[in-house]
Design a protein around this motif. Structure first.
Motif, short mmCIF file in Angstrom:
data_model
loop_
_atom_site.label_atom_id
_atom_site.label_comp_id
_atom_site.label_asym_id
_atom_site.label_seq_id
_atom_site.Cartn_x
_atom_site.Cartn_y
_atom_site.Cartn_z
N THR A 91 -10.77 83.55 24.30
CA THR A 91 -10.79 82.64 25.45
C THR A 91 -9.41 82.22 25.93
O THR A 91 -9.25 81.79 27.08
CB THR A 91 -11.59 81.37 25.11
OG1 THR A 91 -10.90 80.63 24.08
CG2 THR A 91 -13.00 81.72 24.63
N TYR A 92 -8.40 82.31 25.06
CA TYR A 92 -7.06 81.84 25.42
C TYR A 92 -6.09 82.30 24.36
O TYR A 92 -6.45 82.50 23.20
CB TYR A 92 -7.03 80.30 25.50
CG TYR A 92 -5.68 79.71 25.80
CD1 TYR A 92 -5.14 79.78 27.09
CD2 TYR A 92 -4.92 79.10 24.80
CE1 TYR A 92 -3.88 79.24 27.37
CE2 TYR A 92 -3.67 78.56 25.07
CZ TYR A 92 -3.15 78.63 26.36
OH TYR A 92 -1.92 78.11 26.62
N ALA A 99 -8.28 71.71 32.22
CA ALA A 99 -9.54 71.99 32.91
C ALA A 99 -9.57 73.43 33.41
O ALA A 99 -10.60 74.11 33.30
CB ALA A 99 -9.71 71.03 34.09
N ALA A 100 -8.44 73.91 33.93
CA ALA A 100 -8.37 75.30 34.39
C ALA A 100 -8.50 76.26 33.22
O ALA A 100 -9.12 77.33 33.33
CB ALA A 100 -7.05 75.53 35.12
N ARG A 101 -7.95 75.88 32.07
CA ARG A 101 -8.06 76.71 30.86
C ARG A 101 -9.53 76.86 30.46
O ARG A 101 -9.96 77.94 30.04
CB ARG A 101 -7.24 76.07 29.74
CG ARG A 101 -7.08 76.93 28.50
CD ARG A 101 -6.24 76.21 27.44
NE ARG A 101 -4.87 76.02 27.87
CZ ARG A 101 -4.29 74.82 28.00
NH1 ARG A 101 -4.96 73.71 27.73
NH2 ARG A 101 -3.03 74.72 28.39
N ARG A 102 -10.28 75.79 30.61
CA ARG A 102 -11.70 75.83 30.24
C ARG A 102 -12.53 76.69 31.19
O ARG A 102 -13.66 77.05 30.86
CB ARG A 102 -12.26 74.41 30.18
CG ARG A 102 -11.70 73.56 29.04
CD ARG A 102 -12.49 72.28 28.85
NE ARG A 102 -12.37 71.38 29.99
CZ ARG A 102 -11.40 70.45 30.11
NH1 ARG A 102 -10.46 70.35 29.17
NH2 ARG A 102 -11.38 69.66 31.16
N GLN A 103 -11.98 77.00 32.34
CA GLN A 103 -12.70 77.80 33.32
C GLN A 103 -12.24 79.25 33.37
O GLN A 103 -12.70 80.03 34.21
CB GLN A 103 -12.54 77.17 34.71
CG GLN A 103 -13.14 75.76 34.80
CD GLN A 103 -12.90 75.11 36.15
OE1 GLN A 103 -13.21 75.68 37.19
NE2 GLN A 103 -12.34 73.91 36.13
N LEU A 104 -11.34 79.62 32.46
CA LEU A 104 -10.89 81.01 32.41
C LEU A 104 -12.04 81.95 32.06
O LEU A 104 -12.94 81.57 31.29
CB LEU A 104 -9.79 81.17 31.36
CG LEU A 104 -8.40 80.60 31.67
CD1 LEU A 104 -7.53 80.67 30.43
CD2 LEU A 104 -7.75 81.37 32.82
N PRO A 105 -12.03 83.16 32.58
CA PRO A 105 -12.96 84.17 32.06
C PRO A 105 -12.57 84.52 30.63
O PRO A 105 -11.47 84.19 30.17
CB PRO A 105 -12.76 85.35 33.01
CG PRO A 105 -11.36 85.20 33.50
CD PRO A 105 -11.12 83.71 33.60
#
Length: 240
Positions: free
Chosen positions: A173-174, A40-46
């Motif tokens: 994104t990652y 979930a935190a990964r999905r909220q990364l800038p």
């Protein structure tokens, strides 16, 4: 395969076994929930924009990065290590391990995601390796653009990088590297469920547990998955 399985594990009754398993299951569930929270935190990364026109070499010549999405909105790119001019047996055993497990891609496609290999070596030579292995995923050479695509990271190391396409723009994104690329792997996850695990020296196992695979990706001097291809008579000549 000659593996020493000594000493024997300690047997117990069913009730004791189930009680110990239930205690472990509590930790497993906490681990799963922690993984969900990290995702979930990964999905909220800038995100950071990258040049959508960055060139890659594919089967039809030079294409811009945005074309490798194949019309989808997300892209997972596996940056495969490469040793130019070296035979198949000397190519990256870890990248071979990981990508030998990538077959059916319809499920990631159904989530609007493309998976592709961005080889860090030349296209023709590395494509012959893909054909020798019998892989079918999209394949590109990122060799000429690595300093742009992997800016600030170690070129020559295996990486998994995720991208997003919005219109004519592309965003990173990652990314992950080293053991992070085990996201591609299922074999280790299955091994981790078993009593003796991965058979690797770093594992915290009881004394005497087999830990003979200090090079867990190779068998008899070459990446393990290559042996079935050799037996099948496929050409491993990469210099044609």
């Amino acid at each position: 395969m000659n593996i020493e399985y000594a000493p024997e594990p300690t047997p117990t009754d069913r009730a004791t076994f189930e009680a110990n398993l239930a205690e472990l299951r509590t930790r497993e569930k906490a681990h799963t929930r922690a993984g969900d929270a990290i995702a979930a935190a990964r999905r909220q990364l800038p995100v950071v924009e990258v040049d959508a026109s960055t060139p890659l070499l594919g089967p039809h010549g030079t294409v811009p990065l945005i074309d490798t999405f194949e019309g989808r909105h997300q892209l997972i790119a596996y940056y495969l290590m490469w040793f130019p001019g070296r035979p198949a047996s000397e190519q990256c055993e870890g990248c071979t391990w990981n990508n030998s497990q990538v077959g059916e891609l319809s499920y990631v496609h159904s989530r609007d995601i493309t998976y592709a290999v961005f080889c860090q070596g030349p296209f023709d030579e590395s494509l012959r390796y893909r054909d020798f292995m019998g892989w079918t995923m999209p394949w590109y050479s990122a060799q000429r653009s690595l300093d742009t695509l992997l800016v600030g990271r170690q070129v020559g190391m295996m990486h998994v990088v995720c991208y997003l396409r919005r219109g004519d723009r592309v965003f990173e994104t990652y990314w992950t590297a080293n053991r992070g690329v085990e996201a591609v792997d299922i074999n280790y996850r299955l091994m981790d469920l078993t009593l003796y695990g991965r058979h690797e020296p770093w594992e915290d196992s009881p004394p005497g547990w087999p830990q003979s695979h200090d090079d867990g990706f190779r068998t008899d001097g070459r990446p393990t998955a290559q042996w079935s291809r050799i037996v099948a008579g496929r050409s491993e000549n990469l210099a044609q």
